[in-house]
Design a protein around this motif. Structure first.
Motif, PDB file in Angstrom:
ATOM      1  N   GLU A 148      14.801  37.013 -30.978  1.00  9.45           N
ATOM      2  CA  GLU A 148      13.465  37.100 -31.569  1.00  9.45           C
ATOM      3  C   GLU A 148      13.418  36.364 -32.904  1.00  9.45           C
ATOM      4  OE1 GLU A 148      13.055  41.305 -31.706  1.00  9.45           O
ATOM      5  OE2 GLU A 148      12.678  41.486 -29.559  1.00  9.45           O
ATOM      6  N   ARG A 203      13.256  32.655 -32.279  1.00  9.73           N
ATOM      7  CA  ARG A 203      11.931  32.197 -31.846  1.00  9.73           C
ATOM      8  C   ARG A 203      10.950  32.148 -33.002  1.00  9.73           C
ATOM      9  NH1 ARG A 203      13.222  35.307 -27.186  1.00  9.73           N
ATOM     10  NH2 ARG A 203      12.050  37.111 -27.926  1.00  9.73           N
ATOM     11  N   GLU A 240       8.394  33.535 -26.014  1.00  6.67           N
ATOM     12  CA  GLU A 240       9.571  33.524 -25.146  1.00  6.67           C
ATOM     13  C   GLU A 240       9.404  32.572 -23.977  1.00  6.67           C
ATOM     14  OE1 GLU A 240      12.659  36.654 -23.054  1.00  6.67           O
ATOM     15  OE2 GLU A 240      10.586  37.278 -23.338  1.00  6.67           O
TER      16      GLU A 240
END
Length: 255
Positions: A175, A178, A185
């Motif tokens: 996470e 990203r 995702e």
């Protein structure tokens, strides 16, 4: 003669009485220090729960905290035990160890997802606080119907809890990665597969090349839960439980 008197850190961890106190109750105690540390970690992450910041929040000097905790390492143990709390009552039938252990693992995963800083705490020893022992007890109770001996049950609880911790850590790191790209995702997976399809030589990496050319990452199904990492966690958990089932079967055959 063996001295079985609990050390000071266990006295504080279990909040054992230390004898009568004279005068007014102290304005500061272990519970207040730990509660404040957990609140700061929940708000700002583990870096926000330093001794100086805890002291500032409480309006005391950092040195005064050492009257209630022995060290920063002890504070981490106290925080983990308080933040993890008590396990839920398992609703699975008493003879259904797999459902019970799955429920236990999912509950522990949920605690970690609510408090991501828990995974960042160092592990300095086996479970020793009332919260940690409560979770251990619930995990062992889920395994009652298996017929496994005590050592095997402890091993299973360690493997499953270790998987929960590692899965949460992996989810957090993905996470975080990203967030630096600004992609979700699904977009991250598509970019990854397209780059790898160009770079991976089928002669050198035949199975990986087949994977990246399969379209798997282009048409990934939408997550079935609000937390996309939950699907990956549950898939891995079933693989772990399959391994536990094989261990239970071998034990039964040996018996």
């Amino acid at each position: 003669m063996v001295d079985d008197t609990p050390p000071d850190e266990l006295v504080r961890l279990w909040r054992l009485p230390t004898g009568p106190r004279l005068g007014r109750p102290a304005g500061l105690d272990v519970d207040r220090v730990v509660r404040t540390a957990v609140e700061l970690a929940d708000r700002d992450g583990l870096p926000g729960a330093t001794l100086p910041k805890i002291a500032e929040r409480l309006g005391v000097t950092p040195m005064s905290l050492y009257r209630h905790i022995g060290s920063k390492e002890e504070l981490f143990v106290l925080m983990a035990d308080a933040a993890t709390g008590s396990p839920p009552d398992l609703s699975a039938p008493q003879d259904d160890w797999r459902t019970a252990l799955r429920e236990w693992a999912v509950a522990l995963w949920s605690v970690h997802r609510r408090r991501p800083w828990l995974t960042q705490l160092p592990i300095s020893g086996p479970p020793s606080g009332p919260g940690a022992i409560g979770w251990m007890d619930a995990g062992l109770r889920a395994l009652r119907p298996t017929g496994l001996d005590a050592g095997a049950k402890v091993g299973v609880v360690m493997v499953v809890s270790g998987y929960v911790r590692q899965a949460d850590l992996l989810a957090q790191q993905l996470e975080q990665g990203r967030r630096t790209t600004g992609l979700d995702e699904a977009q991250t997976n598509r970019h990854y597969a397209r780059y790898m399809a160009r770079l991976v030589d089928p002669e050198r990496y035949p199975d990986a090349a087949e994977l990246f050319g399969s379209g798997l990452f282009e048409s990934a199904p939408p997550p079935s839960t609000p937390d996309p990492s939950r699907d990956d966690f549950e898939f891995g958990l079933e693989v772990v439980l399959d391994g536990v089932a094989a261990t239970v079967a071998r034990a039964a055959a040996g018996a």
